[in-house]
Design a protein around this motif. Structure first.
Motif, PDB file in Angstrom:
ATOM      1  N   ALA A  59       0.912  -1.419  -0.032  1.00 15.77           N
ATOM      2  CA  ALA A  59      -0.076   0.117  -0.061  1.00 15.77           C
ATOM      3  C   ALA A  59       0.928   1.506   0.021  1.00 15.77           C
ATOM      4  O   ALA A  59       0.520   2.225  -0.679  1.00 15.77           O
ATOM      5  N   LYS A  60       2.050   1.236   0.778  1.00 18.93           N
ATOM      6  CA  LYS A  60       2.653   2.268   0.774  1.00 18.93           C
ATOM      7  C   LYS A  60       3.460   2.721  -0.661  1.00 18.93           C
ATOM      8  O   LYS A  60       3.867   3.780  -1.079  1.00 18.93           O
ATOM      9  N   THR A  61       3.580   1.694  -1.437  1.00 19.87           N
ATOM     10  CA  THR A  61       4.242   2.029  -2.811  1.00 19.87           C
ATOM     11  C   THR A  61       3.152   1.751  -3.739  1.00 19.87           C
ATOM     12  O   THR A  61       3.464   1.837  -5.025  1.00 19.87           O
ATOM     13  N   ASN A  62       1.887   1.874  -3.523  1.00 18.84           N
ATOM     14  CA  ASN A  62       0.801   1.757  -4.401  1.00 18.84           C
ATOM     15  C   ASN A  62       0.810   0.616  -5.257  1.00 18.84           C
ATOM     16  O   ASN A  62       0.526   0.753  -6.701  1.00 18.84           O
ATOM     17  N   THR A  63       1.304  -0.395  -4.829  1.00 23.53           N
ATOM     18  CA  THR A  63       1.320  -1.512  -5.573  1.00 23.53           C
ATOM     19  C   THR A  63       0.123  -2.583  -5.245  1.00 23.53           C
ATOM     20  O   THR A  63      -0.455  -2.908  -4.194  1.00 23.53           O
ATOM     21  N   GLY A  64      -0.500  -2.992  -6.282  1.00 23.10           N
ATOM     22  CA  GLY A  64      -1.682  -3.601  -6.077  1.00 23.10           C
ATOM     23  C   GLY A  64      -1.322  -5.184  -5.571  1.00 23.10           C
ATOM     24  O   GLY A  64      -0.432  -5.578  -6.271  1.00 23.10           O
ATOM     25  N   LEU A  65      -2.103  -5.817  -4.698  1.00 19.67           N
ATOM     26  CA  LEU A  65      -1.686  -6.891  -4.183  1.00 19.67           C
ATOM     27  C   LEU A  65      -3.066  -7.895  -4.356  1.00 19.67           C
ATOM     28  O   LEU A  65      -4.098  -7.659  -3.846  1.00 19.67           O
ATOM     29  N   SER A  66      -2.770  -9.287  -5.087  1.00 20.70           N
ATOM     30  CA  SER A  66      -3.962  -9.986  -5.256  1.00 20.70           C
ATOM     31  C   SER A  66      -3.385 -11.614  -4.873  1.00 20.70           C
ATOM     32  O   SER A  66      -2.198 -11.828  -4.912  1.00 20.70           O
ATOM     33  N   LEU A  67      -4.341 -12.445  -4.360  1.00 20.45           N
ATOM     34  CA  LEU A  67      -3.858 -13.728  -3.651  1.00 20.45           C
ATOM     35  C   LEU A  67      -4.729 -14.500  -4.869  1.00 20.45           C
ATOM     36  O   LEU A  67      -5.982 -14.196  -5.067  1.00 20.45           O
ATOM     37  N   CYS A  68      -4.429 -15.838  -5.082  1.00 16.28           N
ATOM     38  CA  CYS A  68      -4.983 -16.617  -5.642  1.00 16.28           C
ATOM     39  C   CYS A  68      -4.799 -18.180  -5.758  1.00 16.28           C
ATOM     40  O   CYS A  68      -3.768 -18.244  -5.043  1.00 16.28           O
ATOM     41  N   SER A  69      -5.738 -18.890  -5.725  1.00 14.83           N
ATOM     42  CA  SER A  69      -5.611 -20.476  -5.773  1.00 14.83           C
ATOM     43  C   SER A  69      -5.169 -20.929  -4.529  1.00 14.83           C
ATOM     44  O   SER A  69      -4.341 -21.677  -4.188  1.00 14.83           O
ATOM     45  N   ILE A  70      -6.073 -20.351  -3.463  1.00 15.88           N
ATOM     46  CA  ILE A  70      -5.911 -20.934  -2.147  1.00 15.88           C
ATOM     47  C   ILE A  70      -6.768 -22.120  -1.718  1.00 15.88           C
ATOM     48  O   ILE A  70      -7.965 -21.941  -2.057  1.00 15.88           O
ATOM     49  N   SER A  71      -6.165 -23.016  -1.202  1.00 17.61           N
ATOM     50  CA  SER A  71      -6.870 -24.209  -0.840  1.00 17.61           C
ATOM     51  C   SER A  71      -8.125 -23.831   0.316  1.00 17.61           C
ATOM     52  O   SER A  71      -8.004 -22.952   0.777  1.00 17.61           O
ATOM     53  N   SER A  72      -8.889 -24.767   0.291  1.00 17.99           N
ATOM     54  CA  SER A  72     -10.139 -24.438   1.210  1.00 17.99           C
ATOM     55  C   SER A  72      -9.549 -24.453   2.779  1.00 17.99           C
ATOM     56  O   SER A  72     -10.146 -23.919   3.657  1.00 17.99           O
ATOM     57  N   LEU A  73      -8.551 -25.184   3.103  1.00 16.53           N
ATOM     58  CA  LEU A  73      -7.946 -25.347   4.106  1.00 16.53           C
ATOM     59  C   LEU A  73      -7.357 -24.080   4.572  1.00 16.53           C
ATOM     60  O   LEU A  73      -7.650 -23.568   5.896  1.00 16.53           O
ATOM     61  N   ILE A  74      -6.605 -23.459   3.707  1.00 19.43           N
ATOM     62  CA  ILE A  74      -6.159 -22.188   4.042  1.00 19.43           C
ATOM     63  C   ILE A  74      -6.918 -21.231   4.156  1.00 19.43           C
ATOM     64  O   ILE A  74      -6.863 -20.063   4.959  1.00 19.43           O
ATOM     65  N   MET A  75      -8.021 -21.262   3.219  1.00 24.21           N
ATOM     66  CA  MET A  75      -9.060 -19.980   3.052  1.00 24.21           C
ATOM     67  C   MET A  75      -9.746 -20.260   4.618  1.00 24.21           C
ATOM     68  O   MET A  75     -10.128 -19.493   5.100  1.00 24.21           O
ATOM     69  N   GLU A  76      -9.851 -21.258   5.097  1.00 17.31           N
ATOM     70  CA  GLU A  76     -10.538 -21.558   6.505  1.00 17.31           C
ATOM     71  C   GLU A  76      -9.660 -20.633   7.556  1.00 17.31           C
ATOM     72  O   GLU A  76     -10.288 -19.894   8.436  1.00 17.31           O
ATOM     73  N   ALA A  77      -8.234 -20.899   7.434  1.00 20.77           N
ATOM     74  CA  ALA A  77      -7.213 -20.033   8.312  1.00 20.77           C
ATOM     75  C   ALA A  77      -7.592 -18.651   8.125  1.00 20.77           C
ATOM     76  O   ALA A  77      -7.411 -17.736   9.010  1.00 20.77           O
ATOM     77  N   PHE A  78      -7.783 -18.155   6.977  1.00 20.36           N
ATOM     78  CA  PHE A  78      -8.138 -16.740   6.767  1.00 20.36           C
ATOM     79  C   PHE A  78      -9.356 -16.216   7.251  1.00 20.36           C
ATOM     80  O   PHE A  78      -9.526 -15.466   7.712  1.00 20.36           O
ATOM     81  N   GLY A  79     -10.300 -17.128   7.266  1.00 20.83           N
ATOM     82  CA  GLY A  79     -11.515 -16.772   7.956  1.00 20.83           C
ATOM     83  C   GLY A  79     -11.303 -16.578   9.377  1.00 20.83           C
ATOM     84  O   GLY A  79     -12.046 -15.896  10.086  1.00 20.83           O
ATOM     85  N   ILE A  80     -10.955 -17.790   9.958  1.00 16.70           N
ATOM     86  CA  ILE A  80     -10.642 -17.636  11.366  1.00 16.70           C
ATOM     87  C   ILE A  80      -9.710 -16.541  12.090  1.00 16.70           C
ATOM     88  O   ILE A  80     -10.111 -15.627  12.833  1.00 16.70           O
ATOM     89  N   ALA A  81      -8.986 -16.200  10.983  1.00 16.44           N
ATOM     90  CA  ALA A  81      -8.117 -14.774  11.467  1.00 16.44           C
ATOM     91  C   ALA A  81      -8.841 -13.497  11.114  1.00 16.44           C
ATOM     92  O   ALA A  81      -8.358 -12.470  11.257  1.00 16.44           O
ATOM     93  N   LYS A  82     -10.055 -13.627  10.258  1.00 15.84           N
ATOM     94  CA  LYS A  82     -10.817 -12.343  10.070  1.00 15.84           C
ATOM     95  C   LYS A  82     -10.129 -11.745   8.889  1.00 15.84           C
ATOM     96  O   LYS A  82     -10.166 -10.358   8.892  1.00 15.84           O
ATOM     97  N   LEU A  83      -9.359 -12.641   8.031  1.00 20.69           N
ATOM     98  CA  LEU A  83      -8.724 -11.797   6.960  1.00 20.69           C
ATOM     99  C   LEU A  83      -9.312 -11.942   5.574  1.00 20.69           C
ATOM    100  O   LEU A  83      -8.692 -11.502   4.537  1.00 20.69           O
TER     101      LEU A  83
END
Length: 102
Positions: A59-83
């Motif tokens: 964000a400080k360098t105005n760089t767009g950041l995207s994530l992709c192809s995340i497994s359901s198990l890892i997505m669950e971790a994102f959800g638990i961490a509210k991310l």
């Protein structure tokens, strides 16, 4: 960036990856960064912290950041961490690239 390690659990791996990603964001040579998790089957909360810090650096360098192809198990971790809503997450690389190019 395609992550090649299937398990992002060891401190040296996470620390090395973090430094590489931070450097890319800090330099700001590119205005877009895509991280593909296709090969990743497990990661620790330390990697979630790396991603949070990376988002701030991008964000400080105005760089767009995207994530992709995340497994359901890892997505669950994102959800638990509210991310889930904190990152631009796409099902596949094609969708993430299209979003970054808008």
């Amino acid at each position: 960036v395609r992550l090649k390690d299937s398990r992002l659990v060891e401190d040296p791996i996470t620390a090395e990856l973090a430094e590489e990603l931070y450097e890319m964001a800090r330099i700001g040579e590119h205005n877009k960064m895509l991280i593909n998790f296709e090969e990743v089957t497990f990661m620790t909360s330390a990697m979630l912290n790396v991603l949070i810090a990376l988002k701030k650096k991008a964000a400080k360098t105005n760089t767009g950041l995207s994530l992709c192809s995340i497994s359901s198990l890892i997505m669950e971790a994102f959800g638990i961490a509210k991310l889930k809503g904190e990152f631009d997450i796409h099902a596949n690389e094609r969708g993430a690239l299209a979003a970054l190019n808008r």
